[in-house]
Design an enzyme around this catalytic site. Structure first.
Site, PDB file in Angstrom:
ATOM      1  CD1 TRP A 263      -2.856   1.339   0.691  1.00 27.94           C
ATOM      2  CD2 TRP A 263      -1.555   2.399   1.843  1.00 27.94           C
ATOM      3  NE1 TRP A 263      -3.479   2.592   0.980  1.00 27.94           N
ATOM      4  CE2 TRP A 263      -2.576   3.178   1.576  1.00 27.94           C
ATOM      5  CE3 TRP A 263      -0.584   3.061   2.495  1.00 27.94           C
ATOM      6  CZ2 TRP A 263      -2.624   4.840   2.067  1.00 27.94           C
ATOM      7  CZ3 TRP A 263      -0.324   4.268   2.956  1.00 27.94           C
ATOM      8  CH2 TRP A 263      -1.644   5.083   2.640  1.00 27.94           C
TER       9      TRP A 263
ATOM     10  CE1 TYR B 198      -2.225   8.195  -0.703  1.00 31.95           C
ATOM     11  CE2 TYR B 198      -0.343   8.960   0.464  1.00 31.95           C
ATOM     12  CZ  TYR B 198      -1.475   9.249   0.071  1.00 31.95           C
ATOM     13  OH  TYR B 198      -1.966  10.315   0.355  1.00 31.95           O
TER      14      TYR B 198
ATOM     15  CG  ASP C 197      -6.974   2.537   0.600  1.00 32.40           C
ATOM     16  OD1 ASP C 197      -6.436   3.089   1.427  1.00 32.40           O
ATOM     17  OD2 ASP C 197      -8.460   2.749   0.410  1.00 32.40           O
TER      18      ASP C 197
END
Length: 482
Positions: free
Chosen positions: A421, A425, A441
């Protein structure tokens, strides 16, 4: 973009704004090149030739129009550059890498030979990397000469020229004008000094400024960033040529002109090229909503002007992402603000809500987990921050657009505490990669009503190469439901 002369000429005669910045029309009789939206009477087609980039037109012997001002045209998305190597090279040039480094060093940064880099870049852009960079510098100088009364020496230095003589020679060679001649134009008087001057950066509408500002506001780092009176403010430190330049910037939206304005404190004028490039990626100004929304289909209908917030500084944004793991958005901002106050550098500006420059990677790398832990940050998070900062400080990791995505993601995954994640990101925001997608997510799971990460990837395959925008749309859909 493949340039069809007949289609290009039709766009010029109709002043079709969809093509603004996507190509430039050069007039053989006047030796001037314009944007397709220029308000002058369209020339005869036989007198026109078309170029995909301003640099091509300038190398071919054309100078920019003083009326439509090609330097204000919106940029193009990196996804429109077919070659990954050419895309990476252009990204480094836009970040003013060549101001401090040679072409050989740039090629080394990209892991290729100088010859290979130049050949691929020439094939993609029609000009050499140095010619491309020269155009960027001269167009910035043209904007400064047109819109300000900065001394010519200051304009030369701000545009990346190390000597006034070289600046004057380049301007004469390319534009067949002196700085004084460039300043002779119709219209109102330019600002008397840099304090009253705002750079203008164009975008392609629609542009959802309020939603973008709201995203940044919720994640603003106390004393480093603040949103007030509908504008974004932040402290800035740029290191160039063995010097640190520090101050603040103010970013506002000018909806009527389809632009954002960027005001810099005087101390930052010498590094304005770097700052403007970072503002472009922070506010995702080079996105083309028409192309993106076509790929996203019904998902983009309600929020057609949505942008993916980038980052002003890759390290800063990544630190906040790590501190945001398994805590609320507000909690992550609080922790990051504490880190900035403890390890950052105090700065005095006239914006009362701003007080610190975000700490450099070297400062965090030299800290101990105990030092960081005193701020309420867990030991594991502190170790992750130190490992990230150390990798960046040593030059092993570079969190800027233009680096090889696969290699950067692999390096991030090797840092303890950086999972899938966080890596995705960071790719989405720090690397400005439009196809990044943090498929693990929780919010995306909820929006898609699917908990299996593998199935989520399958469901969103249709959105490639714009999955980062799909993620923003899906997150935004949850705001409506809540």
């Amino acid at each position: 973009m493949i340039l069809n002369p007949n289609q290009c000429y039709q766009a010029v005669t109709t002043r079709d704004a969809r093509f603004d910045g996507r190509f430039f029309v050069a007039v053989k009789t006047t030796r001037i090149y314009c944007r397709p939206i220029c308000r002058v009477k369209p020339p005869l087609q036989k007198n026109c030739c078309f170029f995909g980039h301003a640099a091509e037109a300038e190398v071919a012997g054309f100078r920019p129009c003083k009326r439509c001002r090609p330097e204000l045209a919106p940029g193009a998305s990196i996804m429109e550059v077919s070659s990954q190597l050419a895309r990476a090279t252009a990204n480094f040039i836009h970040q003013d890498f060549l101001a401090d480094h040679s072409l050989e060093e740039l090629a080394g940064q990209l892991g290729v030979t100088d010859r290979q880099m130049r050949r691929v870049f020439q094939d993609e852009f029609g000009v050499s990397p140095v010619e491309y960079w020269q155009t960027q510098r001269l167009l910035l100088a043209k904007q400064l000469l047109t819109d300000t009364r900065l001394p010519v020496t200051s304009v030369a230095m701000a545009s990346g020229f190390h000597s006034l003589r070289r600046f004057n020679v380049s301007l004469k060679e390319r534009y067949r004008m002196t700085p004084t001649e460039l300043r002779k134009k119709k219209g109102g008087p330019a600002a008397d000094n840099s304090s009253e001057f705002s750079f203008r950066l164009s975008y392609r509408p629609p542009f959802d400024w309020e939603r973008l500002l709201g995203f940044l506001s919720r994640r603003a780092i106390p004393q480093v960033e603040v949103i007030q009176d509908g504008a974004y403010f932040r402290t800035v430190r740029i290191h160039r040529q063995q010097r640190d330049y520090s101050g603040f910037i103010e970013v506002r939206h000018e909806a009527d002109g389809q632009m954002i304005s960027v005001r810099l404190s005087d101390a930052l004028i010498p590094v304005c090229a770097v700052i403007l490039e970072r503002v472009k990626r922070l506010f995702d100004l080079q996105a083309d909503p028409a192309i993106i929304n076509l790929a996203l289909g019904p998902l983009a209908l309600e929020r057609s002007g949505l942008r993916v917030p980038g980052s002003f500084d890759g390290f800063e944004m990544s630190v906040r992402a790590i501190l945001g793991q398994q805590v609320s958005v507000a909690g992550a901002s609080t922790l990051t603000g504490r880190l900035a106050a403890r390890f950052g550098t105090p700065i005095v500006v006239h914006i009362s809500s701003l007080g610190y420059l975000f700490p450099e990677a070297s400062r965090i790398a030299s800290a101990t987990p105990r030092d960081i832990g005193q701020l309420g940050i867990t030991g594991r998070r502190a170790e992750t921050l130190i490992a990230l900062a150390t990798a960046i400080h040593k030059g092993d990791l570079r969190l800027e657009p233009g680096n090889r995505l696969e290699g950067t993601l692999r390096q991030l995954s090797q840092i303890p505490g950086v999972g899938e994640w966080t890596a995705q990101y960071i790719a989405m925001r720090a690397l400005s990669w439009p196809d990044a997608f943090p498929h693990t997510d929780l919010g995306l799971r909820k929006a898609l009503n699917e908990s299996n990460p593998k199935k989520i990837l399958e469901m969103t395959e249709k959105y490639r190469p714009w999955r980062a925008y799909a993620a923003l749309h899906l997150w935004s859909s949850l705001e409506k439901k809540s």
